[in-house]
Design an enzyme around this catalytic site. Structure first.
Site, PDB file in Angstrom:
ATOM      1  N   ASP A 198       0.861  -1.194   0.000  1.00 39.92           N
ATOM      2  CA  ASP A 198       0.000   0.000   0.000  1.00 39.92           C
ATOM      3  C   ASP A 198       0.896   1.243   0.000  1.00 39.92           C
ATOM      4  OD1 ASP A 198      -2.958   1.038   0.574  1.00 39.92           O
ATOM      5  OD2 ASP A 198      -1.549   2.250   1.715  1.00 39.92           O
ATOM      6  N   GLU A 225       2.184   5.084  -0.132  1.00 39.24           N
ATOM      7  CA  GLU A 225       1.794   6.467   0.140  1.00 39.24           C
ATOM      8  C   GLU A 225       2.649   7.332  -0.778  1.00 39.24           C
ATOM      9  OE1 GLU A 225      -0.842   7.064   1.930  1.00 39.24           O
ATOM     10  OE2 GLU A 225      -0.909   4.961   2.515  1.00 39.24           O
ATOM     11  N   ALA A 226       2.073   8.469  -1.176  1.00 36.80           N
ATOM     12  CA  ALA A 226       2.758   9.308  -2.163  1.00 36.80           C
ATOM     13  C   ALA A 226       2.578  10.786  -1.828  1.00 36.80           C
ATOM     14  CB  ALA A 226       2.189   9.015  -3.543  1.00 36.80           C
ATOM     15  N   ASP A 233      -2.461   1.292  -6.661  1.00 37.71           N
ATOM     16  CA  ASP A 233      -1.062   1.191  -6.215  1.00 37.71           C
ATOM     17  C   ASP A 233      -0.128   0.911  -7.384  1.00 37.71           C
ATOM     18  OD1 ASP A 233      -0.920   1.318  -3.093  1.00 37.71           O
ATOM     19  OD2 ASP A 233      -2.750   0.246  -3.630  1.00 37.71           O
ATOM     20  N   HIS A 241      -4.114   5.756   6.357  1.00 39.14           N
ATOM     21  CA  HIS A 241      -3.218   6.431   5.403  1.00 39.14           C
ATOM     22  C   HIS A 241      -1.749   6.369   5.799  1.00 39.14           C
ATOM     23  CE1 HIS A 241      -6.729   7.748   3.235  1.00 39.14           C
ATOM     24  NE2 HIS A 241      -7.196   8.322   4.338  1.00 39.14           N
ATOM     25  N   ASP A 262      -2.111   0.743   6.733  1.00 36.85           N
ATOM     26  CA  ASP A 262      -3.091   0.399   5.686  1.00 36.85           C
ATOM     27  C   ASP A 262      -2.825  -1.027   5.198  1.00 36.85           C
ATOM     28  OD1 ASP A 262      -4.372   2.835   5.749  1.00 36.85           O
ATOM     29  OD2 ASP A 262      -3.579   3.585   3.856  1.00 36.85           O
TER      30      ASP A 262
HETATM   31  P1  AMP Z   1      -4.199   5.776   0.750  1.00 35.89           P
HETATM   32  O1  AMP Z   1      -3.664   4.423   0.430  1.00 35.89           O
HETATM   33  O2  AMP Z   1      -5.680   5.896   0.761  1.00 35.89           O
HETATM   34  O3  AMP Z   1      -3.584   6.236   2.032  1.00 35.89           O
HETATM   35  O4  AMP Z   1      -3.716   6.754  -0.390  1.00 35.89           O
HETATM   36  C1  AMP Z   1      -2.516   6.604  -1.070  1.00 35.89           C
HETATM   37  C2  AMP Z   1      -2.072   7.938  -1.568  1.00 35.89           C
HETATM   38  O5  AMP Z   1      -3.103   8.505  -2.368  1.00 35.89           O
HETATM   39  C3  AMP Z   1      -1.777   8.968  -0.508  1.00 35.89           C
HETATM   40  O6  AMP Z   1      -0.482   8.858   0.025  1.00 35.89           O
HETATM   41  C4  AMP Z   1      -1.929  10.245  -1.317  1.00 35.89           C
HETATM   42  O7  AMP Z   1      -0.804  10.497  -2.100  1.00 35.89           O
HETATM   43  C5  AMP Z   1      -3.080   9.908  -2.246  1.00 35.89           C
HETATM   44  N1  AMP Z   1      -4.353  10.355  -1.657  1.00 35.89           N
HETATM   45  C6  AMP Z   1      -5.186   9.638  -0.875  1.00 35.89           C
HETATM   46  N2  AMP Z   1      -6.267  10.350  -0.517  1.00 35.89           N
HETATM   47  C7  AMP Z   1      -6.115  11.558  -1.112  1.00 35.89           C
HETATM   48  C8  AMP Z   1      -6.897  12.754  -1.160  1.00 35.89           C
HETATM   49  N3  AMP Z   1      -8.063  12.861  -0.511  1.00 35.89           N
HETATM   50  N4  AMP Z   1      -6.417  13.825  -1.864  1.00 35.89           N
HETATM   51  C9  AMP Z   1      -5.241  13.736  -2.527  1.00 35.89           C
HETATM   52  N5  AMP Z   1      -4.459  12.636  -2.536  1.00 35.89           N
HETATM   53  C10 AMP Z   1      -4.890  11.559  -1.846  1.00 35.89           C
HETATM   54 MG    MG Z   2      -2.505   3.929   2.177  1.00 33.41          MG
END
Ligand code: AMP
Ligand code: MG
Length: 330
Positions: free
Chosen positions: A119, A121-122, A221, A278, A283
């Site tokens: 998973d 993160e970016a 991903d 997140h 995650d």
């Molecule tokens: P997640 O696995 O849901 O934590 O999301 C992975 C990545 O998606 C995060 O590290 C963000 O770079 C991007 N991301 C997730 N939610 C948002 C959001 N609401 N707005 C912008 N980027 C998001």
């Molecule tokens: Mg995540």
């Protein structure tokens, strides 16, 4: 949905446990296993749709208490909402009829020995189209499929190059702080470390290789983050990430519910999120917990998405639709 449910339940001969997985164990346990299997004489029985339909209708009439009694009788989990518990019993019943033995779930042969949940993160900004997300956290949670447990974890932050300073939005969302990425290796170095880690566990090198697949929550991903990162880093896309198990997709398919996010899948299973949403490693751990519940309920986890066929746009990320009605049709 009926045909996709069928995929999990129409078991081929290859899916009956054979003795191959016992390779590498000592001769005595091999023989004992052979005897055990020959005594059980596993047979695959064609299950008529009519029989399943009748049982399905009966399950649909059960109260919550009646359902739990039936689940307990079969030593199945009574955790989860009514929809999940109903489907759990329906799948079990189909396996019971198919194998006609006492512990039918033990007769299922999984395709992979290990499943590696990832998973990413970016970097990100709030509501910015065409933002060049760079991967800043690369976590892996390794599941031993036969043991049905998490057996190992890998986690590394990555230092972004194009946007080296994390936005406040990104830090607030992911919990990742500037100093953690400042002191981290670049993505290319982390990818190298990941491949070393996988090799040490005999998951990548062809010799003595365990069967293994990556798993994710949704298509993003690999199709979004890893693909873009490889372009930004001017490296070729890794072969091992071309096909994977999308657990969100499999969850919806197996339990006959609409696709939904981690929190909702956990809630349906009667579980709550462990850790910080997140955070990549948290995650991934929670996605792995969902994968474990699928395995325990007899779901055969197999590759269901690929870089060539995936269409992430067709799968909305934040599907908080409450209309998660059961569509198990027999
Ligand atoms: P997640 O696995 O849901 O934590 O999301 C992975 C990545 O998606 C995060 O590290 C963000 O770079 C991007 N991301 C997730 N939610 C948002 C959001 N609401 N707005 C912008 N980027 C998001
Ligand atoms: Mg995540």
């Amino acid at each position: 949905m009926a045909s996709s449910t069928k995929k999990n339940l129409d078991l081929s001969k290859e899916q009956i446990k054979d003795l191959d997985w016992k390779k590498g164990t000592d001769a005595n346990s091999f023989l004992a296993e052979e005897q055990r299997l020959s005594k059980q004489k596993p047979m695959i029985h064609q299950v008529s749709q009519k029989t399943i339909g009748k049982f399905s209708a009966r399950i649909n009439q059960m109260t919550s208490e009646q359902l739990d009694v039936e689940l307990e009788k079969r030593q199945l989990s009574t955790s989860g909402d009514m929809d999940i518990r109903r489907i759990r019993l329906k799948h079990y019943y189909k396996y019971e009829l198919t194998f006609q033995c006492k512990n039918p779930l033990t007769m299922i042969e999984q395709q992979f020995e290990y499943i590696a949940v990832v998973d990413f993160e970016a970097t990100c900004e709030d509501q910015q189209d065409n933002y060049q997300n760079e991967i800043i956290e690369f976590p892996i949670v390794l599941i031993n499929v036969q043991q049905q447990t998490i057996v190992d974890k890998f986690q590394s932050y990555c230092r972004p190059i194009i946007n080296p300073i994390l936005s406040k939005f990104c830090t607030d969302l992911t919990g990742i702080e500037q100093h953690q990425v400042d002191s981290a290796p670049t993505f290319v170095e982390v990818l190298h470390n990941v491949e070393t880690w996988l090799n040490e566990r005999k998951l990548l090198l062809p010799a003595n290789k365990h069967t293994f697949a990556f798993a994710t929550d949704g298509p993003w991903d690999f199709t979004k983050f890893l693909q873009l990162q490889c372009q930004l880093s001017s490296i070729s896309y890794p072969q091992w990430a071309t096909e994977w198990i999308d657990l969100r997709k499999e969850f919806a398919h197996f339990y006959s519910v609409k696709r939904c996010g981690i929190n909702k899948m956990l809630a349906k299973l009667g579980l709550t999120f462990d850790g910080r949403p997140h955070s990549g490693i948290d995650d991934a751990t929670n996605i792995a917990r969902i994968g474990l519940e699928l395995l325990k309920d007899g779901c055969i986890l197999s590759l269901n998405d690929s870089i060539h066929s995936s269409d992430p746009k067709s799968t909305p990320r934040n599907n908080n639709n409450d209309d998660d009605s059961i569509v198990f049709k027999d």
